[in-house]
Design a protein around this motif. Structure first.
Motif, PDB file in Angstrom:
ATOM      1  N   GLY A 248      32.122  46.475  43.720  1.00  7.37           N
ATOM      2  CA  GLY A 248      32.445  45.069  43.908  1.00  7.37           C
ATOM      3  C   GLY A 248      33.637  44.629  43.088  1.00  7.37           C
ATOM      4  O   GLY A 248      34.690  45.264  43.096  1.00  7.37           O
ATOM      5  N   ASP A 249      33.462  43.544  42.344  1.00  9.55           N
ATOM      6  CA  ASP A 249      34.567  42.947  41.581  1.00  9.55           C
ATOM      7  C   ASP A 249      34.523  43.301  40.101  1.00  9.55           C
ATOM      8  O   ASP A 249      34.920  42.503  39.243  1.00  9.55           O
ATOM      9  N   ILE A 250      34.057  44.505  39.773  1.00  9.67           N
ATOM     10  CA  ILE A 250      34.152  44.973  38.385  1.00  9.67           C
ATOM     11  C   ILE A 250      35.614  44.985  37.946  1.00  9.67           C
ATOM     12  O   ILE A 250      35.944  44.685  36.793  1.00  9.67           O
ATOM     13  N   ILE A 251      36.504  45.339  38.866  1.00  8.63           N
ATOM     14  CA  ILE A 251      37.945  45.344  38.613  1.00  8.63           C
ATOM     15  C   ILE A 251      38.630  44.465  39.647  1.00  8.63           C
ATOM     16  O   ILE A 251      38.351  44.568  40.846  1.00  8.63           O
ATOM     17  N   HIS A 252      39.541  43.591  39.198  1.00  2.84           N
ATOM     18  CA  HIS A 252      40.398  42.852  40.116  1.00  2.84           C
ATOM     19  C   HIS A 252      41.806  43.454  40.154  1.00  2.84           C
ATOM     20  O   HIS A 252      42.419  43.522  41.207  1.00  2.84           O
ATOM     21  N   SER A 253      42.310  43.876  39.019  1.00  2.95           N
ATOM     22  CA  SER A 253      43.630  44.486  38.949  1.00  2.95           C
ATOM     23  C   SER A 253      43.490  45.928  38.485  1.00  2.95           C
ATOM     24  O   SER A 253      43.142  46.188  37.332  1.00  2.95           O
ATOM     25  N   THR A 254      43.766  46.870  39.386  1.00  2.00           N
ATOM     26  CA  THR A 254      43.658  48.288  39.046  1.00  2.00           C
ATOM     27  C   THR A 254      44.523  48.627  37.847  1.00  2.00           C
ATOM     28  O   THR A 254      44.101  49.339  36.932  1.00  2.00           O
ATOM     29  N   ALA A 255      45.743  48.129  37.832  1.00  2.00           N
ATOM     30  CA  ALA A 255      46.657  48.450  36.739  1.00  2.00           C
ATOM     31  C   ALA A 255      46.220  47.811  35.427  1.00  2.00           C
ATOM     32  O   ALA A 255      46.089  48.476  34.404  1.00  2.00           O
ATOM     33  N   LEU A 256      45.973  46.520  35.447  1.00  2.00           N
ATOM     34  CA  LEU A 256      45.773  45.783  34.205  1.00  2.00           C
ATOM     35  C   LEU A 256      44.400  45.988  33.589  1.00  2.00           C
ATOM     36  O   LEU A 256      44.270  46.144  32.367  1.00  2.00           O
ATOM     37  N   ALA A 266      40.003  34.303  35.634  1.00  2.00           N
ATOM     38  CA  ALA A 266      39.479  32.939  35.655  1.00  2.00           C
ATOM     39  C   ALA A 266      38.308  32.754  36.609  1.00  2.00           C
ATOM     40  O   ALA A 266      37.541  31.808  36.476  1.00  2.00           O
ATOM     41  N   PHE A 267      38.144  33.667  37.584  1.00  2.00           N
ATOM     42  CA  PHE A 267      37.056  33.542  38.544  1.00  2.00           C
ATOM     43  C   PHE A 267      35.743  34.113  38.018  1.00  2.00           C
ATOM     44  O   PHE A 267      34.728  34.051  38.714  1.00  2.00           O
ATOM     45  N   ASP A 268      35.740  34.707  36.813  1.00  2.00           N
ATOM     46  CA  ASP A 268      34.515  35.242  36.222  1.00  2.00           C
ATOM     47  C   ASP A 268      33.638  34.097  35.727  1.00  2.00           C
ATOM     48  O   ASP A 268      34.074  33.279  34.911  1.00  2.00           O
ATOM     49  N   THR A 269      32.394  34.059  36.192  1.00  2.00           N
ATOM     50  CA  THR A 269      31.474  33.007  35.764  1.00  2.00           C
ATOM     51  C   THR A 269      31.169  33.119  34.281  1.00  2.00           C
ATOM     52  O   THR A 269      31.123  32.120  33.562  1.00  2.00           O
ATOM     53  N   ASP A 270      30.935  34.333  33.799  1.00  2.00           N
ATOM     54  CA  ASP A 270      30.623  34.590  32.395  1.00  2.00           C
ATOM     55  C   ASP A 270      31.575  35.678  31.902  1.00  2.00           C
ATOM     56  O   ASP A 270      31.290  36.873  32.041  1.00  2.00           O
ATOM     57  N   PRO A 271      32.724  35.300  31.331  1.00  2.00           N
ATOM     58  CA  PRO A 271      33.728  36.303  30.942  1.00  2.00           C
ATOM     59  C   PRO A 271      33.213  37.337  29.958  1.00  2.00           C
ATOM     60  O   PRO A 271      33.555  38.527  30.072  1.00  2.00           O
ATOM     61  N   VAL A 272      32.404  36.918  28.983  1.00  2.00           N
ATOM     62  CA  VAL A 272      31.907  37.869  27.980  1.00  2.00           C
ATOM     63  C   VAL A 272      31.009  38.912  28.640  1.00  2.00           C
ATOM     64  O   VAL A 272      31.146  40.117  28.411  1.00  2.00           O
ATOM     65  N   LEU A 273      30.086  38.455  29.487  1.00  2.00           N
ATOM     66  CA  LEU A 273      29.198  39.383  30.178  1.00  2.00           C
ATOM     67  C   LEU A 273      29.982  40.248  31.161  1.00  2.00           C
ATOM     68  O   LEU A 273      29.689  41.433  31.328  1.00  2.00           O
ATOM     69  N   THR A 274      30.991  39.672  31.799  1.00  2.00           N
ATOM     70  CA  THR A 274      31.824  40.447  32.719  1.00  2.00           C
ATOM     71  C   THR A 274      32.482  41.619  32.000  1.00  2.00           C
ATOM     72  O   THR A 274      32.468  42.760  32.492  1.00  2.00           O
ATOM     73  N   ALA A 275      33.076  41.351  30.840  1.00  2.00           N
ATOM     74  CA  ALA A 275      33.738  42.413  30.078  1.00  2.00           C
ATOM     75  C   ALA A 275      32.732  43.471  29.629  1.00  2.00           C
ATOM     76  O   ALA A 275      33.025  44.675  29.665  1.00  2.00           O
TER      77      ALA A 275
END
Length: 323
Positions: A248-256, A266-275
């Motif tokens: 899914g959206d574990i990665i949005h930018s392959t490079a970065l 910015a579309f991550d609901t919970d940035p800390v948990l996402t990371a």
């Protein structure tokens, strides 16, 4: 920064039209050279056939990434992993068809007309393959953002896949259908709740809500990967002694984000948990040598994770190409 549908479409409009190749146009260009129908790619895993559809591209400006560092970004982007625009990077939006026996399973459904003119090609790809919407038996959603669920409904609000069972995380469904949560977010963000509800509404009589890790279809297991949205899911396909992870959206930018996993979006609901989830899955994929694909993984959309001195690196797997 408030992220809403207007913000999305403004970002799309801000990039010069000449820098974009729509999913359908790019796929048809590739088809002219390969003889394949207008799809991103197709390959076999055991007795399963997987088709990767390119629904289109989204431009992501640097202002959308937390912890963004221009010099670091310039260095990794110089490796050519993304199409470039003056405003940022173009990322693909992918969807999938898994065919196994009589089962035809979609993993995500593309965006249809919800996110601007540079997306919405997944339906055309299915049609070019000769796959009718009535033949789809199951739709597995990774989450209910419009670039994943938009293709579920027609412009008049009818189910595009009238015979399909829709499978969604219970947590994900509950989040987007919670009136109190919707009332608590900035007014501009409520459009996302409205779009999420609208896209899944025709499937309520063919809905399966899942909780945690669960078998969901022939050889496919759901894996909770929370953070980007509360009920964000990945799916693991097991076939012929091989595994393929749709993350899914574990990665949005392959490079970065392979290089800098803490650069949330910015579309991550919970940035800390996402990371945290991203680090966990990158480590697992590298340790186990998992073959993986993702909703925003660059062409050819299939590869593995390698460790490097700082962060990780994506390695495409061309040896899997072809029917």
């Amino acid at each position: 920064m408030t992220i809403n549908r207007r913000t999305f479409l403004a970002a799309l409009a801000s990039a010069p039209a000449a820098t974009f190749i729509t999913g359908q146009a790019q796929a048809e260009s590739a088809a002219a050279n390969t003889g394949l129908p207008p799809v991103l790619h197709q390959f076999s895993l055991g007795d399963a056939r997987v088709t990767v559809f390119l629904d289109g591209h989204l431009p992501l400006g640097p202002q959308l990434f937390a912890n963004y560092d221009a010099q670091k970004a310039k260095a990794v982007l110089a490796q050519g992993l993304h199409q470039m625009t003056p405003e940022g990077v173009n990322i693909p939006v992918n969807g999938y068809l898994v065919e196994r026996g009589d089962a035809k399973t979609l993993i995500d459904a593309g965006s249809a007309d919800l996110m601007g003119p540079n997306l919405g090609a997944m339906g055309a790809g299915l049609a070019a393959m000769g796959v009718k919407p009535t033949e789809i038996t199951t739709v597995l959603l990774t989450h209910m953002h419009p670039d994943h669920s938009g293709g579920l409904v027609s412009q008049d609000g009818q189910a595009v896949f009238p015979n399909a069972e829709l499978v969604v995380s219970q947590v994900e469904w509950g989040f987007w259908h919670d009136d109190a949560i919707m009332a608590s977010v900035p007014e501009g963000n409520r459009a996302f709740f409205q779009m999420a509800r609208m896209t899944v509404a025709p499937y309520q009589n063919r809905l399966r809500l899942i909780d945690g890790e669960a078998a969901v279809d022939a050889g496919i297991t759901a894996l909770p990967l929370p953070g980007h949205t509360p009920g964000h899911m990945g799916y693991m396909l097991d076939s012929g002694g091989q595994q393929l992870l749709f993350w899914g959206d574990i990665i949005h930018s392959t490079a970065l984000q392979f290089a800098y996993p803490d650069w949330t979006i910015a579309f991550d609901t919970d940035p800390v948990l996402t990371a945290t989830t991203r680090h966990k899955m990158l480590d697992r994929a590298a340790s186990e040598g998992l073959l993986l694909t993702g909703s925003h993984i660059d062409f050819p959309g299939l590869g593995r994770v390698l460790r490097q001195s700082e962060g990780y690196r994506y390695q495409a797997a061309p040896w899997q190409f072809g029917l």
